[in-house]
Design a protein around this motif. Sequence first.
Motif, PDB file in Angstrom:
ATOM      1  N   PRO A 163      -6.187  -1.604   5.176  1.00  0.00           N
ATOM      2  CA  PRO A 163      -6.076  -0.184   5.485  1.00  0.00           C
ATOM      3  C   PRO A 163      -7.394   0.564   5.282  1.00  0.00           C
ATOM      4  O   PRO A 163      -8.253   0.140   4.505  1.00  0.00           O
ATOM      5  CB  PRO A 163      -5.025   0.297   4.473  1.00  0.00           C
ATOM      6  CG  PRO A 163      -5.218  -0.592   3.289  1.00  0.00           C
ATOM      7  CD  PRO A 163      -5.640  -1.931   3.842  1.00  0.00           C
ATOM      8  N   LYS A 164      -7.537   1.659   6.030  1.00  0.00           N
ATOM      9  CA  LYS A 164      -8.604   2.635   5.781  1.00  0.00           C
ATOM     10  C   LYS A 164     -10.004   2.017   5.785  1.00  0.00           C
ATOM     11  O   LYS A 164     -10.843   2.310   4.921  1.00  0.00           O
ATOM     12  CB  LYS A 164      -8.340   3.368   4.473  1.00  0.00           C
ATOM     13  CG  LYS A 164      -6.986   4.087   4.452  1.00  0.00           C
ATOM     14  CD  LYS A 164      -6.693   4.704   3.098  1.00  0.00           C
ATOM     15  CE  LYS A 164      -5.383   5.483   3.097  1.00  0.00           C
ATOM     16  NZ  LYS A 164      -4.184   4.654   3.336  1.00  0.00           N
ATOM     17  N   GLU A 174       0.824  -1.216   0.000  1.00  0.00           N
ATOM     18  CA  GLU A 174       0.000   0.000   0.000  1.00  0.00           C
ATOM     19  C   GLU A 174       0.857   1.264   0.000  1.00  0.00           C
ATOM     20  O   GLU A 174       1.674   1.483  -0.882  1.00  0.00           O
ATOM     21  CB  GLU A 174      -0.985  -0.033   1.176  1.00  0.00           C
ATOM     22  CG  GLU A 174      -2.180   0.909   0.969  1.00  0.00           C
ATOM     23  CD  GLU A 174      -2.543   1.704   2.213  1.00  0.00           C
ATOM     24  OE1 GLU A 174      -3.538   2.425   2.144  1.00  0.00           O
ATOM     25  OE2 GLU A 174      -1.849   1.643   3.225  1.00  0.00           O
ATOM     26  N   ARG A 198      -0.003  -5.981   3.956  1.00  0.00           N
ATOM     27  CA  ARG A 198      -0.907  -4.829   3.854  1.00  0.00           C
ATOM     28  C   ARG A 198      -1.225  -4.593   2.380  1.00  0.00           C
ATOM     29  O   ARG A 198      -0.358  -4.196   1.608  1.00  0.00           O
ATOM     30  CB  ARG A 198      -0.304  -3.571   4.475  1.00  0.00           C
ATOM     31  CG  ARG A 198      -1.300  -2.392   4.439  1.00  0.00           C
ATOM     32  CD  ARG A 198      -0.872  -1.210   5.261  1.00  0.00           C
ATOM     33  NE  ARG A 198       0.260  -0.484   4.676  1.00  0.00           N
ATOM     34  CZ  ARG A 198       0.608   0.747   5.036  1.00  0.00           C
ATOM     35  NH1 ARG A 198      -0.079   1.399   5.986  1.00  0.00           N
ATOM     36  NH2 ARG A 198       1.660   1.340   4.485  1.00  0.00           N
ATOM     37  N   GLY A 219      -4.283   4.068  12.692  1.00  0.00           N
ATOM     38  CA  GLY A 219      -3.508   4.785  11.687  1.00  0.00           C
ATOM     39  C   GLY A 219      -3.451   6.266  12.036  1.00  0.00           C
ATOM     40  O   GLY A 219      -4.275   7.061  11.584  1.00  0.00           O
ATOM     41  N   ALA A 271      -7.046  -1.661   9.995  1.00  0.00           N
ATOM     42  CA  ALA A 271      -6.540  -0.329  10.312  1.00  0.00           C
ATOM     43  C   ALA A 271      -7.683   0.682  10.343  1.00  0.00           C
ATOM     44  O   ALA A 271      -8.419   0.817   9.363  1.00  0.00           O
ATOM     45  CB  ALA A 271      -5.490   0.090   9.289  1.00  0.00           C
ATOM     46  N   GLU A 282      -8.410   4.492  10.398  1.00  0.00           N
ATOM     47  CA  GLU A 282      -7.622   5.659  10.010  1.00  0.00           C
ATOM     48  C   GLU A 282      -8.473   6.907   9.767  1.00  0.00           C
ATOM     49  O   GLU A 282      -7.976   7.885   9.196  1.00  0.00           O
ATOM     50  CB  GLU A 282      -6.811   5.325   8.753  1.00  0.00           C
ATOM     51  CG  GLU A 282      -5.959   4.067   8.911  1.00  0.00           C
ATOM     52  CD  GLU A 282      -5.076   3.786   7.713  1.00  0.00           C
ATOM     53  OE1 GLU A 282      -4.265   4.656   7.370  1.00  0.00           O
ATOM     54  OE2 GLU A 282      -5.206   2.691   7.131  1.00  0.00           O
TER      55      GLU A 282
END
Length: 294
Positions: free
Chosen positions: A94-95, A34, A67, A154, A128, A130
């Motif tokens: 992520p996110k 990422e 990731r 994050g 995560a 974020e």
Amino acid sequence: MELLRSWMFVPGHRQRMIDKALGLNADAIMLDIEDGVAPNEKDQARKNIGESLGHKKTPGSPARYVRINAIGHPRMDADLDAVVRPGLEGLVLPKVDTVAEARKVDAILTDRESKRRMPSGGIKLLIAIESPKGLLNAPAIAASSSRVTGLMFGAEDFGREIGLPAVREGEARDLIFARSAMVIAAASAHVQAIDGVWVDLNDGAGLLGFAKQSRRLGFSGMSCIHPSQVDAINATFSPTAEEIEYCQKVLQAFEEANARGDGSIAFGGQLIDRPIVERARHTIDMAKSLGILK
């Protein structure tokens, strides 16, 4: 659940760094496709990571997580094609903002595990958080799937979303509320809470202070960006000799009190009742699982 204290980011396009990371004493490594990899290097990262996951894992080596790019990103399918294979222990998502996003990946993994004749549900998820939206939904996200092993904060993206200055406050005091809310969300689902990175590689004292604060907030570990940070993180998120000795004395005193028919006792000038005893027992169990105590 296995306690994983130190999570080190490793850029997937740097084979030399991957090879080194596989032999580190970090509890887990996050092979990155990422944000740590430029767009023109992502194909190389996928190739490197896929090949590296095929190497036999040695006893005591780090857990292998990858990731991938965010849910809905046009590169996510290519990431999964490359890394969903034997040797992958988990994904870092992520996110993540909603339960639906986490469940979508859960369903995709179930399908891909079946097609590749891998154990169903074997690939775990570290999610995560974020953004403010993700934080507000974090308790439900943490409980969204049996694959979820933890939530990771994050800090940098979160700070951007709420408009924090570019210069980071010492020990992330400006993010105390968000970090505490993360811990509570993870605890509500009985999964681990992983704090964000300490970005200043030249400030070892700052790293220790931040890690100690994280543990006091209830985090079970934190992410890092350099091998030099791993030992300090592992030590900080492990019971100390003094803690172990105190907890052993608490348990012994409480057992003796129970034998007398007492439900609580005064010990060391403090009232000791069942919640404190359970915390002491948890500390002893953690010390045993880490091999600190036999």
